[in-house]
Write a protein that holds these residues in place. Structure first.
Motif, PDB file in Angstrom:
ATOM      1  N   UNK A  56       1.160   5.740   8.133  1.00 21.76           N
ATOM      2  CA  UNK A  56       0.996   4.660   9.118  1.00 21.76           C
ATOM      3  C   UNK A  56      -0.372   4.003   8.977  1.00 21.76           C
ATOM      4  N   UNK A  57      -1.385   4.804   8.729  1.00 25.39           N
ATOM      5  CA  UNK A  57      -2.732   4.244   8.560  1.00 25.39           C
ATOM      6  C   UNK A  57      -2.780   3.289   7.371  1.00 25.39           C
ATOM      7  N   UNK A  58      -2.144   3.670   6.261  1.00 25.00           N
ATOM      8  CA  UNK A  58      -2.132   2.799   5.088  1.00 25.00           C
ATOM      9  C   UNK A  58      -1.375   1.505   5.362  1.00 25.00           C
ATOM     10  N   UNK A  59      -0.217   1.608   6.049  1.00 25.87           N
ATOM     11  CA  UNK A  59       0.589   0.414   6.332  1.00 25.87           C
ATOM     12  C   UNK A  59      -0.175  -0.541   7.240  1.00 25.87           C
ATOM     13  N   UNK A  60      -0.794  -0.008   8.284  1.00 29.25           N
ATOM     14  CA  UNK A  60      -1.562  -0.854   9.202  1.00 29.25           C
ATOM     15  C   UNK A  60      -2.714  -1.533   8.450  1.00 29.25           C
ATOM     16  N   UNK A  61      -3.411  -0.765   7.601  1.00 29.90           N
ATOM     17  CA  UNK A  61      -4.531  -1.335   6.842  1.00 29.90           C
ATOM     18  C   UNK A  61      -4.060  -2.460   5.919  1.00 29.90           C
ATOM     19  N   UNK A  62      -2.902  -2.281   5.286  1.00 30.45           N
ATOM     20  CA  UNK A  62      -2.371  -3.315   4.398  1.00 30.45           C
ATOM     21  C   UNK A  62      -2.017  -4.581   5.164  1.00 30.45           C
ATOM     22  N   UNK A  63      -1.366  -4.425   6.318  1.00 32.46           N
ATOM     23  CA  UNK A  63      -0.973  -5.597   7.106  1.00 32.46           C
ATOM     24  C   UNK A  63      -2.200  -6.324   7.656  1.00 32.46           C
ATOM     25  N   UNK A  64      -3.198  -5.582   8.102  1.00 29.94           N
ATOM     26  CA  UNK A  64      -4.411  -6.225   8.608  1.00 29.94           C
ATOM     27  C   UNK A  64      -5.154  -6.929   7.472  1.00 29.94           C
ATOM     28  N   UNK A  65      -5.208  -6.291   6.296  1.00 30.95           N
ATOM     29  CA  UNK A  65      -5.877  -6.919   5.152  1.00 30.95           C
ATOM     30  C   UNK A  65      -5.147  -8.199   4.746  1.00 30.95           C
TER      31      UNK A  65
ATOM     32  N   UNK B  38      -1.978  -8.041  -3.671  1.00 30.70           N
ATOM     33  CA  UNK B  38      -1.616  -7.052  -2.660  1.00 30.70           C
ATOM     34  C   UNK B  38      -0.498  -6.140  -3.157  1.00 30.70           C
ATOM     35  N   UNK B  39       0.391  -6.684  -3.978  1.00 31.12           N
ATOM     36  CA  UNK B  39       1.459  -5.844  -4.530  1.00 31.12           C
ATOM     37  C   UNK B  39       0.863  -4.777  -5.446  1.00 31.12           C
ATOM     38  N   UNK B  40      -0.104  -5.173  -6.273  1.00 29.94           N
ATOM     39  CA  UNK B  40      -0.749  -4.205  -7.163  1.00 29.94           C
ATOM     40  C   UNK B  40      -1.483  -3.146  -6.356  1.00 29.94           C
ATOM     41  N   UNK B  41      -2.233  -3.573  -5.332  1.00 35.04           N
ATOM     42  CA  UNK B  41      -2.945  -2.619  -4.472  1.00 35.04           C
ATOM     43  C   UNK B  41      -1.958  -1.657  -3.818  1.00 35.04           C
TER      44      UNK B  41
ATOM     45  N   UNK C 266       0.946  -0.670  -4.891  1.00 31.06           N
ATOM     46  CA  UNK C 266       1.472   0.294  -5.849  1.00 31.06           C
ATOM     47  C   UNK C 266       0.422   1.317  -6.273  1.00 31.06           C
ATOM     48  N   UNK C 267      -0.858   0.911  -6.303  1.00 30.48           N
ATOM     49  CA  UNK C 267      -1.901   1.832  -6.739  1.00 30.48           C
ATOM     50  C   UNK C 267      -2.311   2.820  -5.653  1.00 30.48           C
ATOM     51  N   UNK C 268      -1.987   2.520  -4.410  1.00 29.95           N
ATOM     52  CA  UNK C 268      -2.344   3.429  -3.323  1.00 29.95           C
ATOM     53  C   UNK C 268      -1.625   4.763  -3.491  1.00 29.95           C
ATOM     54  N   UNK C 269      -2.325   5.883  -3.352  1.00 28.61           N
ATOM     55  CA  UNK C 269      -1.637   7.179  -3.402  1.00 28.61           C
ATOM     56  C   UNK C 269      -0.768   7.367  -2.168  1.00 28.61           C
ATOM     57  N   UNK C 270       0.427   7.891  -2.358  1.00 30.40           N
ATOM     58  CA  UNK C 270       1.309   8.156  -1.221  1.00 30.40           C
ATOM     59  C   UNK C 270       0.777   9.367  -0.474  1.00 30.40           C
ATOM     60  N   UNK C 271       0.591   9.235   0.818  1.00 32.65           N
ATOM     61  CA  UNK C 271       0.063  10.335   1.614  1.00 32.65           C
ATOM     62  C   UNK C 271       1.165  11.234   2.155  1.00 32.65           C
ATOM     63  N   UNK C 272       2.417  10.790   2.036  1.00 34.75           N
ATOM     64  CA  UNK C 272       3.539  11.564   2.535  1.00 34.75           C
ATOM     65  C   UNK C 272       4.637  11.543   1.483  1.00 34.75           C
ATOM     66  N   UNK C 273       5.499  12.573   1.469  1.00 32.30           N
ATOM     67  CA  UNK C 273       6.618  12.547   0.517  1.00 32.30           C
ATOM     68  C   UNK C 273       7.609  11.457   0.867  1.00 32.30           C
ATOM     69  N   UNK C 274       8.271  10.908  -0.156  1.00 32.67           N
ATOM     70  CA  UNK C 274       9.291   9.905   0.098  1.00 32.67           C
ATOM     71  C   UNK C 274      10.450  10.524   0.868  1.00 32.67           C
ATOM     72  N   UNK C 275      11.115   9.676   1.638  1.00 38.44           N
ATOM     73  CA  UNK C 275      12.311  10.135   2.331  1.00 38.44           C
ATOM     74  C   UNK C 275      13.530   9.903   1.463  1.00 38.44           C
TER      75      UNK C 275
END
Length: 451
Positions: free
Chosen positions: A126-135, A173-176, A178-187
């Motif tokens: 959630x922190x990563x998603x919020x940061x991406x949307x705000x950016x 933003x698409x490249x960023x 994809x480069x972000x490490x996933x902090x949680x396992x995929x569902x």
């Protein structure tokens, strides 16, 4: 909403004619209502948050209508659309994606899955998603301010700037993302381009290295560091020949042109991502391979694992004396380590036969081969069945580092994926190997565009 309203207020200060007084009052009201909520936003329910987002969209639309004046009408109507572009894109993207997968068959309830929900499903926190949307919102706000600054410039120039900024920003933003490490396992349901090895008969649990991915046509295992150790332990207990390949960017690119090497990698029992370039390329292509498992990191833990299971280790490769020094250093770090033997990597065909015979006679559980890519992998493959060693792995220059003859990069450079840069600075003769990095980047982006 806070970013959008503050941007409109700044535009009003820069160009009073572009944003009327009523519009500025509405923008100030939106800022006053939304910004204080930042401190307790986590307590808002999802439905309340979505209702608030829709309301803010209407308010920003109202600002554009109230602020429209004469020759600036196009610009003023465009600014709020830019500012609310992130949530607007989020909803539109998901709606179009749903239409591609069934159209009317998708219920209205399912269409509330906006882009943020899809990103959460793909393993982003959630922190990563919020940061991406705000950016993304902040980027569009800055673009809006830039357009106001260029208000006197011709319409054509502004249009070109707008298109370039939007396309470039979306790609960036698409490249960023994809480069972000996933902090949680995929569902479940979001593992694209992954092939699962069929479960063994009799209900045996699927081994930890069974998940495979294809990176630019090269087979790799999406395995964590601990998963790799678990796989090696299983190999040792099975007591039959297994081959492990640690593939860095140069290995992936060599496999593009060297058919023999590519076949060796495709038939190996475990292929790990040995290098930041491989991990980043996998992230860009949205492959579930996010952990670097290098041979240099594995060596000590593999020796400890062999020692715990009562198996010996044979060291083969590097310059004369290096294997012995590395074995001595590891014996100090790993209690009870049994060294089956050591030999340098500079031998002729006649001496090679004697080395093979010696390894067969001493029957080690682990064979470390440090001859560099692709010689070490081709040597292991040629003798794998004859040697009957449970675990054979190519470790490149790891013995030089472990012996102390060559220093390893500082910990912070290892964490940042810059170990290759440190080794190149220390050994300029490695510079030609860096050619693999731009090539893997080029091939990765080409594959990304093809998809």
């Amino acid at each position: 909403a806070g970013l959008a309203s503050l941007t409109v207020m700044l535009i009003g200060r820069q160009e009073p004619e572009a944003v009327g007084g009523t519009a500025r009052i509405i923008a100030l009201s939106v800022a006053a209502v939304t910004l204080p909520q930042v401190f307790f936003a986590r307590h808002l329910s999802r439905n309340a948050a979505r209702a608030g987002a829709v309301t803010v969209g209407f308010l920003l639309g109202g600002i554009s209508i109230l602020g429209a004046l004469k020759h600036t009408a196009f610009l003023v109507a465009l600014l709020p659309l830019l500012i609310i572009g992130v949530p607007l894109f989020s909803a539109t993207y998901t709606y179009v994606a749903d239409l591609r997968h069934g159209g009317r068959a998708v219920s209205v309830q399912q269409r509330v899955r906006n882009l943020d929900v899809l990103l959460l499903h793909q393993g982003y926190s959630r922190r990563q998603v919020v940061a991406l949307f705000l950016a993304g919102s902040a980027y569009l706000c800055l673009l809006a301010l830039l357009l106001v600054t260029l208000i006197e410039v011709s319409f054509l120039v502004k249009t070109v700037i707008l298109v370039v900024a939007l396309v470039g920003g979306a790609a960036g933003f698409y490249v960023v993302l994809r480069l972000l490490p996933r902090e949680q396992p995929r569902r479940a349901g979001f593992l694209d381009h992954v092939s699962q090895t069929p479960a063994a008969p009799g209900g045996i649990e699927t081994p930890p290295y069974a998940e495979e991915v294809r990176l630019l046509g090269v087979r790799l295992h999406a395995v964590t560091y601990q998963g790799a150790l678990a796989a090696v332990e299983q190999f040792l207990r099975e007591d039959r020949p297994h081959m492990i390949v640690t593939a860095d960017a140069s290995a992936v690119m060599r496999a593009q042109d060297d058919a023999e090497y590519r076949e060796i990698v495709s038939e190996a029992d475990l292929v790990t991502a040995d290098g930041a370039g491989v991990v980043l390329a996998s992230r860009l292509l949205d492959l579930p391979l996010h952990d670097k498992v290098s041979g240099c990191d594995l060596v000590a833990d593999l020796c400890a694992l062999a020692s715990r299971l009562g198996r010996s280790v044979y060291f083969l490769g590097a310059a004369p004396g290096v294997a012995e020094e590395a074995a001595a250093k590891l014996a100090e770090r790993v209690p009870g380590l049994q060294v089956a033997g050591c030999h340098h990597g500079y031998f002729d065909e006649e001496e090679e036969q004697r080395i093979v015979a010696e390894i067969k006679r001493k029957r080690p559980g682990l064979l470390l081969v440090a001859m560099g890519i692709p010689r070490q992998e081709k040597w292991i493959k040629a003798h794998l069945e004859d040697l009957r060693v449970p675990v054979c792995i190519g470790v490149g220059g790891s013995l030089d580092v472990i012996s102390g003859r060559k220093p390893r990069a500082p910990a912070w450079m290892q964490r940042c994926g810059l170990e290759w840069l440190y080794r190149t600075i220390r050994e300029p003769r490695r510079l030609p190997r860096l050619a693999a990095l731009p090539w893997i980047v080029w091939r990765t982006f080409a594959e990304l565009l093809r998809r």
